[in-house]
Scaffold this motif. Sequence first.
Motif, PDB file in Angstrom:
ATOM      1  N   LYS A 327       0.819  -1.213   0.000  1.00 26.48           N
ATOM      2  CA  LYS A 327       0.000   0.000   0.000  1.00 26.48           C
ATOM      3  C   LYS A 327       0.855   1.266   0.000  1.00 26.48           C
ATOM      4  CE  LYS A 327      -3.752   2.191   2.614  1.00 26.48           C
ATOM      5  NZ  LYS A 327      -4.605   2.113   3.813  1.00 26.48           N
ATOM      6  N   TYR A 328       2.041   1.172   0.600  1.00 26.26           N
ATOM      7  CA  TYR A 328       2.924   2.325   0.687  1.00 26.26           C
ATOM      8  C   TYR A 328       4.067   2.248  -0.324  1.00 26.26           C
ATOM      9  CZ  TYR A 328       0.467   2.947   5.109  1.00 26.26           C
ATOM     10  OH  TYR A 328      -0.506   3.109   6.060  1.00 26.26           O
ATOM     11  N   ASP A 329       3.861   1.529  -1.394  1.00 24.87           N
ATOM     12  CA  ASP A 329       4.896   1.392  -2.408  1.00 24.87           C
ATOM     13  C   ASP A 329       5.220   2.761  -3.006  1.00 24.87           C
ATOM     14  OD1 ASP A 329       6.158   0.954  -5.033  1.00 24.87           O
ATOM     15  OD2 ASP A 329       5.781  -1.157  -4.600  1.00 24.87           O
ATOM     16  N   PRO A 330       6.491   3.185  -2.955  1.00 27.19           N
ATOM     17  CA  PRO A 330       6.860   4.509  -3.469  1.00 27.19           C
ATOM     18  C   PRO A 330       6.590   4.680  -4.958  1.00 27.19           C
ATOM     19  CG  PRO A 330       8.805   3.208  -2.933  1.00 27.19           C
ATOM     20  CD  PRO A 330       7.633   2.488  -2.360  1.00 27.19           C
ATOM     21  N   CYS A 331       6.545   3.586  -5.710  1.00 25.74           N
ATOM     22  CA  CYS A 331       6.246   3.696  -7.136  1.00 25.74           C
ATOM     23  C   CYS A 331       4.813   4.174  -7.368  1.00 25.74           C
ATOM     24  CB  CYS A 331       6.467   2.354  -7.830  1.00 25.74           C
ATOM     25  SG  CYS A 331       8.208   1.914  -8.009  1.00 25.74           S
ATOM     26  N   TYR A 332       3.939   3.862  -6.436  1.00 26.02           N
ATOM     27  CA  TYR A 332       2.557   4.335  -6.540  1.00 26.02           C
ATOM     28  C   TYR A 332       2.456   5.779  -6.062  1.00 26.02           C
ATOM     29  CZ  TYR A 332      -2.386   4.905  -5.347  1.00 26.02           C
ATOM     30  OH  TYR A 332      -3.663   5.385  -5.233  1.00 26.02           O
ATOM     31  N   LEU A 333       3.160   6.095  -4.995  1.00 28.68           N
ATOM     32  CA  LEU A 333       3.028   7.424  -4.379  1.00 28.68           C
ATOM     33  C   LEU A 333       3.769   8.522  -5.135  1.00 28.68           C
ATOM     34  CD1 LEU A 333       3.471   6.488  -0.597  1.00 28.68           C
ATOM     35  CD2 LEU A 333       1.393   6.558  -1.952  1.00 28.68           C
ATOM     36  N   LYS A 334       4.754   8.151  -5.938  1.00 26.79           N
ATOM     37  CA  LYS A 334       5.622   9.176  -6.536  1.00 26.79           C
ATOM     38  C   LYS A 334       4.894  10.101  -7.502  1.00 26.79           C
ATOM     39  CE  LYS A 334       7.431   6.553 -10.507  1.00 26.79           C
ATOM     40  NZ  LYS A 334       7.120   7.575 -11.512  1.00 26.79           N
ATOM     41  N   ASP A 335       3.739   9.671  -8.035  1.00 29.21           N
ATOM     42  CA  ASP A 335       3.013  10.508  -8.996  1.00 29.21           C
ATOM     43  C   ASP A 335       1.811  11.218  -8.378  1.00 29.21           C
ATOM     44  OD1 ASP A 335       4.616  10.014 -11.246  1.00 29.21           O
ATOM     45  OD2 ASP A 335       3.647   8.075 -11.548  1.00 29.21           O
ATOM     46  N   LEU A 336       1.577  11.007  -7.092  1.00 30.93           N
ATOM     47  CA  LEU A 336       0.438  11.634  -6.419  1.00 30.93           C
ATOM     48  C   LEU A 336       0.829  12.974  -5.816  1.00 30.93           C
ATOM     49  CD1 LEU A 336      -1.059   8.494  -4.621  1.00 30.93           C
ATOM     50  CD2 LEU A 336      -1.857   9.562  -6.731  1.00 30.93           C
ATOM     51  N   LEU A 337      -0.169  13.678  -5.307  1.00 27.39           N
ATOM     52  CA  LEU A 337       0.089  14.942  -4.623  1.00 27.39           C
ATOM     53  C   LEU A 337       0.028  14.795  -3.109  1.00 27.39           C
ATOM     54  CD1 LEU A 337      -1.877  17.616  -6.725  1.00 27.39           C
ATOM     55  CD2 LEU A 337       0.469  16.815  -6.984  1.00 27.39           C
ATOM     56  N   LEU A 338      -0.984  14.073  -2.602  1.00 26.53           N
ATOM     57  CA  LEU A 338      -1.163  14.019  -1.155  1.00 26.53           C
ATOM     58  C   LEU A 338      -1.936  12.781  -0.747  1.00 26.53           C
ATOM     59  CD1 LEU A 338      -1.913  16.922   1.229  1.00 26.53           C
ATOM     60  CD2 LEU A 338      -3.477  14.989   1.267  1.00 26.53           C
ATOM     61  N   LEU A 339      -1.485  12.165   0.356  1.00 24.23           N
ATOM     62  CA  LEU A 339      -2.162  11.009   0.941  1.00 24.23           C
ATOM     63  C   LEU A 339      -2.248  11.176   2.456  1.00 24.23           C
ATOM     64  CD1 LEU A 339      -0.431   8.099  -1.002  1.00 24.23           C
ATOM     65  CD2 LEU A 339      -2.844   8.683  -1.152  1.00 24.23           C
ATOM     66  N   HIS A 340      -3.269  10.594   3.044  1.00 27.73           N
ATOM     67  CA  HIS A 340      -3.546  10.725   4.482  1.00 27.73           C
ATOM     68  C   HIS A 340      -3.851   9.335   5.018  1.00 27.73           C
ATOM     69  CE1 HIS A 340      -6.280  12.918   7.649  1.00 27.73           C
ATOM     70  NE2 HIS A 340      -5.018  12.917   8.024  1.00 27.73           N
ATOM     71  N   LYS A 341      -3.238   8.784   6.006  1.00 22.76           N
ATOM     72  CA  LYS A 341      -2.425   9.283   7.075  1.00 22.76           C
ATOM     73  C   LYS A 341      -1.124   8.501   7.112  1.00 22.76           C
ATOM     74  CE  LYS A 341      -6.232  10.207  10.330  1.00 22.76           C
ATOM     75  NZ  LYS A 341      -6.716   9.852  11.691  1.00 22.76           N
ATOM     76  N   PHE A 342      -0.087   9.094   7.766  1.00 24.20           N
ATOM     77  CA  PHE A 342       1.206   8.444   7.850  1.00 24.20           C
ATOM     78  C   PHE A 342       1.859   8.691   9.202  1.00 24.20           C
ATOM     79  CE2 PHE A 342       0.557   8.721   3.333  1.00 24.20           C
ATOM     80  CZ  PHE A 342       1.154   7.565   2.831  1.00 24.20           C
ATOM     81  N   MET A 343       2.634   7.705   9.643  1.00 24.09           N
ATOM     82  CA  MET A 343       3.470   7.869  10.827  1.00 24.09           C
ATOM     83  C   MET A 343       4.745   8.601  10.418  1.00 24.09           C
ATOM     84  SD  MET A 343       1.829   6.503  13.329  1.00 24.09           S
ATOM     85  CE  MET A 343       3.112   6.263  14.581  1.00 24.09           C
ATOM     86  N   PRO A 344       5.381   9.337  11.353  1.00 23.11           N
ATOM     87  CA  PRO A 344       6.620  10.060  11.023  1.00 23.11           C
ATOM     88  C   PRO A 344       7.692   9.174  10.408  1.00 23.11           C
ATOM     89  CG  PRO A 344       5.788  10.805  13.141  1.00 23.11           C
ATOM     90  CD  PRO A 344       4.914   9.661  12.724  1.00 23.11           C
ATOM     91  N   SER A 345       7.858   7.947  10.908  1.00 22.13           N
ATOM     92  CA  SER A 345       8.897   7.059  10.363  1.00 22.13           C
ATOM     93  C   SER A 345       8.633   6.718   8.900  1.00 22.13           C
ATOM     94  CB  SER A 345       8.980   5.773  11.195  1.00 22.13           C
ATOM     95  OG  SER A 345       7.720   5.123  11.241  1.00 22.13           O
ATOM     96  N   ASP A 346       7.360   6.533   8.529  1.00 23.57           N
ATOM     97  CA  ASP A 346       7.019   6.245   7.133  1.00 23.57           C
ATOM     98  C   ASP A 346       7.342   7.432   6.228  1.00 23.57           C
ATOM     99  OD1 ASP A 346       6.052   3.680   7.674  1.00 23.57           O
ATOM    100  OD2 ASP A 346       4.074   4.440   8.207  1.00 23.57           O
ATOM    101  N   LEU A 347       7.147   8.635   6.761  1.00 25.89           N
ATOM    102  CA  LEU A 347       7.398   9.838   5.960  1.00 25.89           C
ATOM    103  C   LEU A 347       8.863   9.943   5.564  1.00 25.89           C
ATOM    104  CD1 LEU A 347       5.198  12.494   7.805  1.00 25.89           C
ATOM    105  CD2 LEU A 347       4.756  11.437   5.585  1.00 25.89           C
ATOM    106  N   TYR A 348       9.763   9.666   6.503  1.00 24.77           N
ATOM    107  CA  TYR A 348      11.197   9.720   6.195  1.00 24.77           C
ATOM    108  C   TYR A 348      11.533   8.794   5.032  1.00 24.77           C
ATOM    109  CZ  TYR A 348      12.401  12.320  10.463  1.00 24.77           C
ATOM    110  OH  TYR A 348      12.522  13.285  11.430  1.00 24.77           O
ATOM    111  N   PHE A 349      11.059   7.563   5.121  1.00 23.31           N
ATOM    112  CA  PHE A 349      11.352   6.563   4.095  1.00 23.31           C
ATOM    113  C   PHE A 349      10.776   6.972   2.741  1.00 23.31           C
ATOM    114  CE2 PHE A 349       9.599   2.921   1.751  1.00 23.31           C
ATOM    115  CZ  PHE A 349      10.784   2.293   1.377  1.00 23.31           C
ATOM    116  N   LEU A 350       9.493   7.323   2.736  1.00 27.10           N
ATOM    117  CA  LEU A 350       8.814   7.609   1.471  1.00 27.10           C
ATOM    118  C   LEU A 350       9.362   8.851   0.779  1.00 27.10           C
ATOM    119  CD1 LEU A 350       5.161   6.744   2.503  1.00 27.10           C
ATOM    120  CD2 LEU A 350       6.571   5.540   0.851  1.00 27.10           C
ATOM    121  N   TRP A 351       9.687   9.876   1.565  1.00 29.05           N
ATOM    122  CA  TRP A 351      10.178  11.111   0.947  1.00 29.05           C
ATOM    123  C   TRP A 351      11.491  10.870   0.200  1.00 29.05           C
ATOM    124  CZ3 TRP A 351       8.488  15.277  -0.976  1.00 29.05           C
ATOM    125  CH2 TRP A 351       9.307  16.387  -1.196  1.00 29.05           C
TER     126      TRP A 351
END
Length: 370
Positions: A327-351
Amino acid sequence: FILNVITILRLFLTKLKTLWYSHNASDKTSPLTNWQGERRRVSQNLTLRCEQNTMFENVSGFHSLSPMIQDFLYYRHCRSFPIILDLPDKCGGDDEPEDVFLLLVIKSSPKNYERREALRKTWAAERSYKGKVIRRIFITGTEGSGFEEEKLNKLVRWEHQHYNDILQWDFKDSFFNLTLKQILFLEWMDRRCPQARFLLNGDDDVFAHTDNMVEYLQSLKDNNGNKHLFTGHLLKNALPVRNPENKYFVPLQVYEEEVFPPYCGGGGYLLSGYTALAIYKISVSVEIIPIDDVYMGMCLAVMKLKPDSHMGVKTLYWHIPSRQVDKYDPCYLKDLLLLHKFMPSDLYFLWQEVRNPNLPCIVTHYSLLF
């Protein structure tokens, strides 16, 4: 004669106390003492400026409502609260205003220190991207009581001194005061940062791909922030929740209509500076309700401006049609603008991952066009 002397002494002592508090409030080397003095001052002003409206006690069904909703109705008319932490030069000041392309306005509570730290080091970092200036502001009230409140607000003050990115007002930071927080920010923007071209208004637990946002906003035709824009996860024909057990319960005493106007989910949405200031000006005539994203939709409806849907913003839910993909695959998220909700640790990795130019992705499986 003795009574006159006592009266004069009392006045003299009161004056000494006032001077003492004033002196300590200006002492920048003592954050806690400084904050305590400021807190006393703004609390006194608040008592004078915002009185309880007991007329609501005559409204049918008032006494059956929860104390939280009763309190909201008592003080619903109060829109002017003293500011504790200000950012007078966030947008360059009056003499040399900065051309802020994207202003990140992030709703946060004093206790959410870890979330703010994660955002500062990831998508909310102040920077320039493709020549466009990105600035960050956290907006908050006060929280807790007694020592807990002093501790939390001391922490917020230290953050503010270090990062220069917090706006704090003297009101209770709660779910029911989110709309108040928005109105106070818009008032601040009108005064301190009216030149901001676009804004991201969102929560402190979202993943926002701010690089993509800049590219999307740059692609708009004939709109450099000077025309209407309000886009996000659009909700139409939403009904007020009438179940008292629900977090989003809205009783008839608060909102009588059967349907909400169209609005974008409050987890995060983009709007132009033009629209933000237009909402602020019309908000004086729109009665506050505690659901802040609905309130923004109410203001737009009064002005006959429409919120739009953006497929890159997912504030309520999102779905990847494959059990083989995380669900948190960066290949999916890289083309989006915004998703809700995330833990701080997930944000570091995904960014780090979504901005990796060597991220191996199968375009046909993940690509989402704006």
